[in-house]
Enzyme design. Structure first.
Site, PDB file in Angstrom:
ATOM      1  N   PHE A 126      -1.083   0.314 -13.666  1.00  0.00           N
ATOM      2  CA  PHE A 126      -0.568  -0.673 -12.723  1.00  0.00           C
ATOM      3  C   PHE A 126      -0.982  -2.053 -13.233  1.00  0.00           C
ATOM      4  O   PHE A 126      -2.118  -2.244 -13.667  1.00  0.00           O
ATOM      5  CB  PHE A 126      -1.154  -0.417 -11.336  1.00  0.00           C
ATOM      6  CG  PHE A 126      -0.563  -1.262 -10.250  1.00  0.00           C
ATOM      7  CD1 PHE A 126       0.696  -0.990  -9.741  1.00  0.00           C
ATOM      8  CD2 PHE A 126      -1.263  -2.343  -9.742  1.00  0.00           C
ATOM      9  CE1 PHE A 126       1.250  -1.776  -8.743  1.00  0.00           C
ATOM     10  CE2 PHE A 126      -0.725  -3.140  -8.749  1.00  0.00           C
ATOM     11  CZ  PHE A 126       0.544  -2.853  -8.241  1.00  0.00           C
ATOM     12  N   ASP A 195      -9.163   4.968 -11.454  1.00  0.00           N
ATOM     13  CA  ASP A 195      -8.428   4.381 -10.336  1.00  0.00           C
ATOM     14  C   ASP A 195      -7.733   5.529  -9.600  1.00  0.00           C
ATOM     15  O   ASP A 195      -6.864   6.201 -10.161  1.00  0.00           O
ATOM     16  CB  ASP A 195      -7.400   3.382 -10.875  1.00  0.00           C
ATOM     17  CG  ASP A 195      -6.622   2.667  -9.776  1.00  0.00           C
ATOM     18  OD1 ASP A 195      -6.429   3.269  -8.694  1.00  0.00           O
ATOM     19  OD2 ASP A 195      -6.174   1.524 -10.004  1.00  0.00           O
ATOM     20  N   TYR A 220      -4.704   2.300   1.826  1.00  0.00           N
ATOM     21  CA  TYR A 220      -3.495   2.104   2.631  1.00  0.00           C
ATOM     22  C   TYR A 220      -2.349   3.016   2.233  1.00  0.00           C
ATOM     23  O   TYR A 220      -1.279   2.964   2.832  1.00  0.00           O
ATOM     24  CB  TYR A 220      -3.037   0.642   2.608  1.00  0.00           C
ATOM     25  CG  TYR A 220      -2.983  -0.016   1.247  1.00  0.00           C
ATOM     26  CD1 TYR A 220      -1.925   0.238   0.373  1.00  0.00           C
ATOM     27  CD2 TYR A 220      -3.979  -0.888   0.846  1.00  0.00           C
ATOM     28  CE1 TYR A 220      -1.879  -0.365  -0.867  1.00  0.00           C
ATOM     29  CE2 TYR A 220      -3.941  -1.502  -0.394  1.00  0.00           C
ATOM     30  CZ  TYR A 220      -2.889  -1.239  -1.249  1.00  0.00           C
ATOM     31  OH  TYR A 220      -2.839  -1.837  -2.482  1.00  0.00           O
ATOM     32  N   LYS A 221      -2.554   3.875   1.250  1.00  0.00           N
ATOM     33  CA  LYS A 221      -1.501   4.808   0.845  1.00  0.00           C
ATOM     34  C   LYS A 221      -1.710   6.138   1.573  1.00  0.00           C
ATOM     35  O   LYS A 221      -1.471   6.244   2.770  1.00  0.00           O
ATOM     36  CB  LYS A 221      -1.495   4.963  -0.673  1.00  0.00           C
ATOM     37  CG  LYS A 221      -1.088   3.693  -1.428  1.00  0.00           C
ATOM     38  CD  LYS A 221      -1.044   3.936  -2.917  1.00  0.00           C
ATOM     39  CE  LYS A 221      -0.476   2.752  -3.680  1.00  0.00           C
ATOM     40  NZ  LYS A 221      -1.309   1.543  -3.641  1.00  0.00           N
ATOM     41  N   ARG A 369      11.417   5.876  -6.369  1.00  0.00           N
ATOM     42  CA  ARG A 369      10.169   6.613  -6.117  1.00  0.00           C
ATOM     43  C   ARG A 369      10.207   7.187  -4.705  1.00  0.00           C
ATOM     44  O   ARG A 369      10.529   6.495  -3.745  1.00  0.00           O
ATOM     45  CB  ARG A 369       8.943   5.699  -6.247  1.00  0.00           C
ATOM     46  CG  ARG A 369       8.631   5.213  -7.628  1.00  0.00           C
ATOM     47  CD  ARG A 369       7.213   4.647  -7.711  1.00  0.00           C
ATOM     48  NE  ARG A 369       6.827   3.894  -6.519  1.00  0.00           N
ATOM     49  CZ  ARG A 369       5.583   3.525  -6.231  1.00  0.00           C
ATOM     50  NH1 ARG A 369       4.591   3.853  -7.032  1.00  0.00           N
ATOM     51  NH2 ARG A 369       5.320   2.827  -5.144  1.00  0.00           N
TER      52      ARG A 369
END
Length: 394
Positions: A126, A195, A220-221, A369
């Site tokens: 990312f 990560d 938050y995922k 996605r």
């Protein structure tokens, strides 16, 4: 009713986690974007109201002690710990993922010591992780070398200080081999930072089991902590006394209210703290984590694989041949909890999907996605999403 529709109903009826959906605020939209922002757990609004009206509004400054505000970072860290395979006392919540990547990576280089002046970073990472790695390399005087995870074992050497890797590729959903790569990094005498943003809450991680040095992740995922909810930092117990954070703050001082000019780090994972905790979002996260009570991560992983398998089957059945290409590995050992499909005009396709009640997301230039959060996504939604995708592409 098609055969796949009937199968979806049977799979939902047999789903041991189906009752968890009621713990979230949801509607009839097929929400397949939990790998970007998890749904709202139903308990959170009432808890946040209590934090604002009573703890802040009535108790005010007393809440740092009486409401447990001061100990929230390590207390909530210990709630996250079982979801990433960690014993208590090694995980602290606070700051953003980016800030924690910086702490962990610079800390890893400092652990490696003199004579090691190279950082390896996941070449497919990312973007923010790459930016942070560039800054950490400049700060520590290291050379930065981007390497694909598969090529890491061959790239390691006696100059390698630290390696920053993603457990699951954010774009393709590829799951990398954390145990093998961690062992390879250790075999070269270096330290590894993982990560976990796209794996924690979706599959077993095993930080303690596999001897991971440091790890970071957002909440938050798949952990459903809310937009911008604080991230976490894991520091393996055996390294804590030597972990030298590049961001020493008063909250990580051994005597924070001593207001001393000299810095002395607190013991254990507490030295991963920096400044005053963001209490409102942190306590919303703490409430959100209650949905995990009694839920084994292994059961979540089993359903995740079943959902993604079923989605791929439905796509193969419904979508005209040649219209999409799956970028996510088929092998279970190499798959996270999302499916990435390459598609011409993907940005416009996703807009039309959202208009038709199927929410995923788009990654430039051509990737759709779809994230599958097993706590609240059902098989009927998956089948409907594939049907709508086929109709959109027709």
């Amino acid at each position: 009713m098609s055969e796949l529709t009937m199968r979806a109903e049977k799979l939902d009826a047999a789903d041991d986690l189906r009752g968890k959906r009621d713990a979230f605020v949801l509607d009839d939209i097929a929400y397949l974007d939990g790998n970007s922002l998890g749904a709202l757990p139903a308990v959170v609004p009432g808890r946040v109201e209590d934090v604002v009206r009573r703890q802040w509004g009535e108790l005010r400054i007393r809440s740092w002690e009486e409401s447990g505000w001061w100990t929230a970072p390590e207390r909530i860290g210990d709630r996250i710990a079982p979801l990433v395979g960690a014993a208590p006392g090694q995980t602290v919540v606070g700051d953003s993922t980016s800030v924690n990547v910086f702490k962990a990576l610079v800390g890893a280089v400092r652990l490696a010591g003199e004579g090691r002046d190279e950082i390896l970073v996941d070449a497919t990472t990312f973007p923010t992780d790459g930016y942070i790695a560039q800054s950490a390399a400049r700060m520590t005087g290291c050379t930065l070398r981007p390497v694909t995870p598969a090529d890491v074992p061959g790239a390691l050497g006696d100059r390698t200080a630290a390696v920053l890797l993603n457990h699951v590729d954010y774009r393709t959903g590829r799951l990398h081999d954390l145990p093998a790569l961690t062992a390879a990094v250790h075999g070269a005498g270096a330290y590894v930072v993982w990560d976990l943003c796209h794996s924690a809450g979706a599959l077993p991680v095993g930080l303690d089991e596999h001897g991971v040095d440091l790890a970071v992740g957002c909440t938050y995922k798949y952990l459903n902590g809310g937009p911008g909810s604080p991230a976490y930092l894991y520091v393996r117990r055996e390294l804590q006394d030597r972990f030298d954070s590049p961001l020493p703050g008063w909250n990580s001082h051994a005597e924070p209210f001593g207001m001393r000019s000299g810095y002395e780090p607190a013991p254990g994972a507490l030295r991963g703290r920096v400044g005053t905790p963001d209490i409102l979002s942190m306590l919303a996260l703490e409430a959100a984590l209650e949905v995990w009570d009694g839920v084994p991560v292994e059961a979540v992983r089993a359903k995740s694989l079943a959902l993604t398998d079923f989605f791929l089957e439905c796509v193969a059945e419904y979508v005209p041949e040649g219209r999409v290409e799956c970028l996510t590995p088929i092998a279970h050992a190499e798959r996270g909890s999302q499916i990435a499909l390459r598609c011409e005009g993907a940005g416009d396709v996703m807009k039309r999907l959202i208009e038709r009640g199927v929410v995923g997301d788009f990654r430039a230039p051509d990737v759709l996605r779809f994230g599958f959060t097993p706590l609240y996504v059902g098989f009927a939604e998956v089948e409907r999403a594939a049907r709508v995708l086929a109709r959109t592409l027709a």
